[in-house]
Design an enzyme around this catalytic site. Structure first.
Site, PDB file in Angstrom:
ATOM      1  N   LYS A   1      36.236  27.359  18.950  1.00 57.43           N
ATOM      2  CA  LYS A   1      35.571  28.427  19.708  1.00 57.43           C
ATOM      3  C   LYS A   1      34.126  28.638  19.261  1.00 57.43           C
ATOM      4  CE  LYS A   1      36.791  30.136  22.500  1.00 57.43           C
ATOM      5  NZ  LYS A   1      36.363  29.520  23.800  1.00 57.43           N
TER       6      LYS A   1
ATOM      7  N   ASP B   1      40.089  22.765  18.600  1.00 55.14           N
ATOM      8  CA  ASP B   1      40.345  22.240  19.947  1.00 55.14           C
ATOM      9  C   ASP B   1      40.289  20.722  19.989  1.00 55.14           C
ATOM     10  OD1 ASP B   1      39.402  25.153  20.422  1.00 55.14           O
ATOM     11  OD2 ASP B   1      40.478  24.509  22.210  1.00 55.14           O
TER      12      ASP B   1
ATOM     13  N   ARG C   1      45.630  29.843  27.579  1.00 51.54           N
ATOM     14  CA  ARG C   1      44.489  29.279  26.859  1.00 51.54           C
ATOM     15  C   ARG C   1      44.929  28.980  25.426  1.00 51.54           C
ATOM     16  NH1 ARG C   1      44.574  32.561  23.549  1.00 51.54           N
ATOM     17  NH2 ARG C   1      43.190  31.286  22.286  1.00 51.54           N
ATOM     18  N   GLY C   2      44.031  28.304  24.688  1.00 49.49           N
ATOM     19  CA  GLY C   2      44.410  27.833  23.348  1.00 49.49           C
ATOM     20  C   GLY C   2      44.865  26.384  23.504  1.00 49.49           C
ATOM     21  N   ALA C   3      44.346  25.510  22.645  1.00 50.55           N
ATOM     22  CA  ALA C   3      44.537  24.066  22.856  1.00 50.55           C
ATOM     23  C   ALA C   3      46.010  23.641  22.999  1.00 50.55           C
ATOM     24  CB  ALA C   3      43.837  23.310  21.720  1.00 50.55           C
TER      25      ALA C   3
ATOM     26  N   ARG D   1      40.230  21.702  31.698  1.00 49.53           N
ATOM     27  CA  ARG D   1      39.322  22.120  30.621  1.00 49.53           C
ATOM     28  C   ARG D   1      39.026  20.880  29.770  1.00 49.53           C
ATOM     29  NH1 ARG D   1      40.407  27.504  27.475  1.00 49.53           N
ATOM     30  NH2 ARG D   1      38.150  27.367  27.225  1.00 49.53           N
TER      31      ARG D   1
HETATM   32  O1  MRU Z   1      38.720  29.031  25.035  1.00 55.56           O
HETATM   33  P1  MRU Z   1      40.025  29.177  24.316  1.00 55.56           P
HETATM   34  O2  MRU Z   1      40.463  30.582  24.168  1.00 55.56           O
HETATM   35  O3  MRU Z   1      41.082  28.276  24.887  1.00 55.56           O
HETATM   36  O4  MRU Z   1      39.701  28.638  22.848  1.00 55.56           O
HETATM   37  C1  MRU Z   1      40.722  28.600  21.910  1.00 55.56           C
HETATM   38  C2  MRU Z   1      40.280  28.211  20.568  1.00 55.56           C
HETATM   39  O5  MRU Z   1      39.131  27.899  20.328  1.00 55.56           O
HETATM   40  C3  MRU Z   1      41.336  28.138  19.507  1.00 55.56           C
HETATM   41  O6  MRU Z   1      40.784  28.407  18.251  1.00 55.56           O
HETATM   42  C4  MRU Z   1      41.933  26.719  19.486  1.00 55.56           C
HETATM   43  O7  MRU Z   1      42.368  26.352  20.758  1.00 55.56           O
HETATM   44  C5  MRU Z   1      43.057  26.612  18.546  1.00 55.56           C
HETATM   45  S1  MRU Z   1      44.467  27.496  19.139  1.00 55.56           S
HETATM   46  C6  MRU Z   1      45.796  27.163  18.225  1.00 55.56           C
END
Ligand code: MRU
Length: 349
Positions: free
Chosen positions: A251, A240, A44-46, A93
């Site tokens: 988030k 994201d 997870r994480g963009a 996603r």
């Molecule tokens: O749902 P997630 O855990 O994938 O959400 C992640 C976030 O909102 C992060 O802040 C975003 O992806 C930036 S990560 C470098």
């Protein structure tokens, strides 16, 4: 820490649903495995899901190549197979721009070589590896720019997880924090637990512990209290998807923190690579917001906390309007409002 490994033609993902108590790699053998790992938040994480999806495209290519070499009857051309895999991966996603960005880079690479298996046999894997390496370099560059904004002795509030785990390595907002710490700025961090999935409590706390950066874990509803007491000097979060006017999807709960920061006149910074920008859209109202399973809200660690049958809402992201964002930190430098002009001045891609 290596959250994403490409080993012996398989993708191995450090399973983020098990951290911090179990460190286990989840193996993906097909692009469908990768899409499932993204959906279930094993990765997870963009930026991280973008890199994982790029390897998902390599797995789709390899599977086609294997069938071709074994002279199996092929029901699709390579182009059809890759376009189908791309659609599956992109839809895993919907909010993070980096996912479609990385998949499209892979498709474009195949298209440039006229979907020729001979040419792509070496090239395609190298392309995904370079996207992974570039992400780390990008993070380190943006962290340098971001670190200059951090005052010595400050306490930084951060949200969700934006570190090595959320990227190919190093991190965006957490990368800024790591570089500020390495520049002997004597910083400390306040980490919001980040309900419902608890990326702050489970992942950011774990990463900061390993980096030996002093931090305090708080529940999300404590942020305003600490801001009002003068305990927080700036907020740094990731993103994201960022629209061309600077409106930022991140988030769920990020918007609340931005409103609180404005109320207390605390700088609110977004740290993200250019791959997170979606310059086709003019503002945040056009960003699709993922709705996730209700069990993330009604349960913690598989333990039911809400009564059976309750109605639940679970949007995974919210939009922070650009007027609440003090600056956006990128690998090319720091953008200031108005962001449309600032992006043009920076010669955005
Ligand atoms: O749902 P997630 O855990 O994938 O959400 C992640 C976030 O909102 C992060 O802040 C975003 O992806 C930036 S990560 C470098």
């Amino acid at each position: 820490m290596k959250p994403i490994l490409w080993k012996n033609n398989r993708l191995e993902l450090l399973d983020q649903t098990l951290l911090p108590h179990k460190k286990e790699y989840h193996v993906c053998q097909t692009h469908l495995d990768v899409a499932q790992a993204i959906r279930s938040m094993k990765v997870r994480g963009a930026p991280a899901i973008g890199v994982a999806a790029a390897f998902g495209m390599v797995l789709a290519f390899n599977s086609f190549l294997k069938k071709q070499k074994e002279k199996e009857i092929l029901e699709q051309t390579l182009e059809e197979a890759l376009r189908e895999a791309a659609a599956v991966l992109r839809s895993a996603r919907p909010t993070a721009a980096n996912l479609a960005w990385a998949v499209n880079k892979m498709l474009y690479c195949a298209q440039k070589d006229s979907f020729s298996t001979d040419h792509l046999e070496q090239l395609f894997e190298r392309k995904a590896l370079s996207l992974m390496e570039d992400d780390i370099k990008t993070n380190m560059r943006l962290a340098e720019y971001g670190s200059e904004l951090i005052q010595p002795d400050s306490c930084i509030l951060t949200y969700c997880n934006t570190g090595s785990l959320a990227t190919a390595g190093y991190g965006t907002a957490l990368g800024v924090i790591k570089t500020a710490q390495a520049s002997a700025k004597n910083i400390s961090v306040m980490v919001c637990e980040t309900r419902p999935f608890l990326q702050g409590a489970r992942l950011t706390a774990w990463e900061l512990q390993q980096e030996r950066i002093p931090f305090t874990l708080i529940t999300d509803n404590m942020a305003g209290y600490f801001m009002s007491r003068g305990k927080i000097h700036c907020v740094v979060v990731g993103a994201d998807r960022i629209a061309s006017n600077g409106d930022t999807a991140n988030k769920i709960g990020t918007y609340t923190l931005a409103v609180l920061a404005k109320r207390h006149q605390i700088p609110f910074y977004v740290a993200a690579p250019f791959s997170t920008f979606d310059l086709r859209i003019s503002d945040g109202s056009q960003i699709p917001i993922e709705e996730r399973n209700s069990s993330e809200v009604t349960q913690i660690d598989n333990v039911k906390i809400a009564p059976w049958g309750v109605k639940v809402a679970n949007p995974a992201f919210d939009i922070t309007p650009s007027e609440l964002i003090t600056a956006i930190i990128t690998e090319k430098g720091v953008l200031h409002p108005p962001y449309v002009e600032s992006l043009i001045d920076m010669g955005s891609p």
